[in-house]
Scaffold this motif. Structure first.
Motif, PDB file in Angstrom:
ATOM      1  N   SER A   1      38.628  74.737  60.628  1.00 18.46           N
ATOM      2  CA  SER A   1      38.028  74.795  59.304  1.00 18.46           C
ATOM      3  C   SER A   1      39.120  74.854  58.237  1.00 18.46           C
TER       4      SER A   1
ATOM      5  N   GLU B   1      39.338  77.046  55.969  1.00 22.35           N
ATOM      6  CA  GLU B   1      39.752  78.449  55.844  1.00 22.35           C
ATOM      7  C   GLU B   1      40.768  78.809  56.924  1.00 22.35           C
ATOM      8  N   GLU B   2      40.582  78.299  58.133  1.00 26.60           N
ATOM      9  CA  GLU B   2      41.559  78.535  59.203  1.00 26.60           C
ATOM     10  C   GLU B   2      42.899  77.878  58.859  1.00 26.60           C
ATOM     11  N   ASN B   3      42.840  76.678  58.300  1.00 24.62           N
ATOM     12  CA  ASN B   3      44.070  75.988  57.901  1.00 24.62           C
ATOM     13  C   ASN B   3      44.803  76.755  56.801  1.00 24.62           C
ATOM     14  N   LYS B   4      44.062  77.274  55.843  1.00 24.02           N
ATOM     15  CA  LYS B   4      44.693  78.083  54.789  1.00 24.02           C
ATOM     16  C   LYS B   4      45.325  79.337  55.383  1.00 24.02           C
ATOM     17  N   ALA B   5      44.669  79.943  56.372  1.00 27.42           N
ATOM     18  CA  ALA B   5      45.216  81.148  57.007  1.00 27.42           C
ATOM     19  C   ALA B   5      46.532  80.824  57.725  1.00 27.42           C
TER      20      ALA B   5
ATOM     21  N   ARG C   1      49.190  80.649  55.036  1.00 23.89           N
ATOM     22  CA  ARG C   1      49.524  82.013  54.575  1.00 23.89           C
ATOM     23  C   ARG C   1      50.407  82.740  55.597  1.00 23.89           C
TER      24      ARG C   1
ATOM     25  N   VAL D   1      46.521  71.195  53.317  1.00 23.53           N
ATOM     26  CA  VAL D   1      46.541  72.424  52.535  1.00 23.53           C
ATOM     27  C   VAL D   1      47.601  72.271  51.451  1.00 23.53           C
TER      28      VAL D   1
END
Length: 151
Positions: free
Chosen positions: A2, A4-8, A11, A74
């Motif tokens: 997802s 969100e997983e890619n953004k994590a 980070r 990202v």
């Protein structure tokens, strides 16, 4: 994965960078990583680039200002700060420490594949960075054109 997983993942990568934990790069960066900005390939080349940066700017730190993801890409905007206290390889030539503090805004674009950074691009303002280090100065004409930057 997802967005969100890619953004994590991104980070975690920036946190690993800020803490100088290059061991985490094995978990976060693909072995055949492609660095389009520095025209390098491979995770080990990427690690060497960071080690050079850590030597030149041991207190370098990146703060995430904004992060956007779509599909496998990202985009992250960071504010980076550091003090030039070690030798730095500037386009193939050594630059002795200047002791100057720098701050700059940088944008990174990463493509994530199988939970790892697979490709990367970097956008920043080299001119301002070099001016902060005292490497370049404006001409008299430049000081008139850009008075707020010439100080």
């Amino acid at each position: 994965m997802s967005v969100e997983e890619n953004k994590a993942i991104v980070r975690r990568f920036i946190e690993a960078y800020n803490s100088r934990n290059l061991d985490l790069f094995d978990d976060l960066v693909a072995p055949d990583y492609v660095d389009h900005t520095h025209q390098q390939q491979g995770r080990e080349s990427f690690k060497r680039l960071f080690n050079l940066a850590f030597t030149a700017f041991p207190d370098w730190h990146e703060t995430v200002e904004d992060i956007i993801a779509e599909g496998d890409r990202v985009w992250v905007c960071v504010t980076a700060t550091g003090t030039h206290t070690g030798e730095w390889n500037l386009s193939g030539g050594p630059l002795p420490p200047t002791g100057k503090k720098v701050a700059m805004t940088m944008v990174f674009i990463w493509r994530i594949d199988n939970g790892k950074l697979a490709e990367g691009w970097e956008v920043d303002e080299d001119r301002d960075f070099l001016k902060q280090l005292g490497i370049i100065e404006y001409t008299e004409k430049g000081k008139k054109l850009f008075p707020e930057d010439a100080g």
